[in-house]
Design a protein around this motif. Sequence first.
Motif, mmCIF file in Angstrom:
data_model
loop_
_atom_site.group_PDB
_atom_site.id
_atom_site.type_symbol
_atom_site.label_atom_id
_atom_site.label_comp_id
_atom_site.label_asym_id
_atom_site.label_seq_id
_atom_site.Cartn_x
_atom_site.Cartn_y
_atom_site.Cartn_z
ATOM 1 N N SER A 2 0.833 -1.196 0.000
ATOM 2 C CA SER A 2 0.000 0.000 0.000
ATOM 3 C C SER A 2 0.871 1.250 0.000
ATOM 4 O O SER A 2 1.925 1.288 0.644
ATOM 5 N N ALA A 47 -11.051 2.125 -2.901
ATOM 6 C CA ALA A 47 -11.340 0.857 -2.210
ATOM 7 C C ALA A 47 -10.738 -0.303 -2.995
ATOM 8 O O ALA A 47 -10.695 -0.293 -4.224
ATOM 9 N N HIS A 48 -10.256 -1.306 -2.279
ATOM 10 C CA HIS A 48 -9.574 -2.419 -2.945
ATOM 11 C C HIS A 48 -9.845 -3.733 -2.229
ATOM 12 O O HIS A 48 -10.473 -3.769 -1.155
ATOM 13 N N MET A 81 -8.841 -4.452 1.769
ATOM 14 C CA MET A 81 -9.269 -3.516 2.809
ATOM 15 C C MET A 81 -9.344 -4.175 4.193
ATOM 16 O O MET A 81 -9.220 -3.498 5.210
#
Length: 275
Positions: free
Chosen positions: A160, A201-202, A205
């Motif tokens: 991330s 959003a992925h 999460m």
Amino acid sequence: MANISTLDAGASPLHYYGFELRRYREAAGLTQRELGQITNYTGSLIGQIETARKVPTLEFSQRMDAALGTGGALTRLVELVLRSQLPAWFQQVAELQARATEIYSFEMGMVPGLLQTEAYARAVLGAIDQTNLDDRTAVRLARQGIFEKERPPTFWVVLSEAALHQQIGGREVMAEQLAYLLTLEGNPQINVQVLPFSGGAHAGMTGSFDVYRFASDPAIVYTEGYGSAHPTANPEAVRDCSLRYDHLQAAALSIQKSAELIRGVMEDRYGEQVA
């Protein structure tokens, strides 16, 4: 505290290592100080390792083997010693990493342990607990030895973007850590992709996770809690996390674009110019 005259070689791998080091040294007719002069270590450090008060490193073991003519015995033993020093809950995970042919890792907030620099690892491990920090850092870094095997695993990391900005250990530590990630750009065994903030959003999460794949055994998914490890070979969990990882890789930047983003963060946040 262990005593050299009563050291129990069967008490632990660390005790056995100390026992063997002393046996090889005495067979060579050397004092701790003399061996230290030969290997560029202090006699005090050798004494601490012989009495199981200090954890040996791979480099220490290699120098001792060369000086004492052990045929590589201590170098072979140190891997077991270092693994035994990991927290009990993590030892199984380290073994899985050592056996895996492919490792897929998604990390939300920090660079994974297998890619940490010494200073970064030290900052992570010392955030709450400063005890035995030198030894704990050495043990963590020793896990990276899996990439030096004759057949190292292929390591894919989706990181991330938050991990690039979380300033762990200060500006210099972070700049060094990001610079190290850039050195991996041309390494076919270690592939780093960054999941950018702009992706929204992925599929990850719910948190970080790893997928370990093996030559002949079923794949294993690993997640982690506070002081606990959660590996599972449940086929449904493996399918779910494998699919999530596919989506994360699809949403992440390419390896080249990821490197460009890392360079940008280094320049913007840490004032480091990278070619």
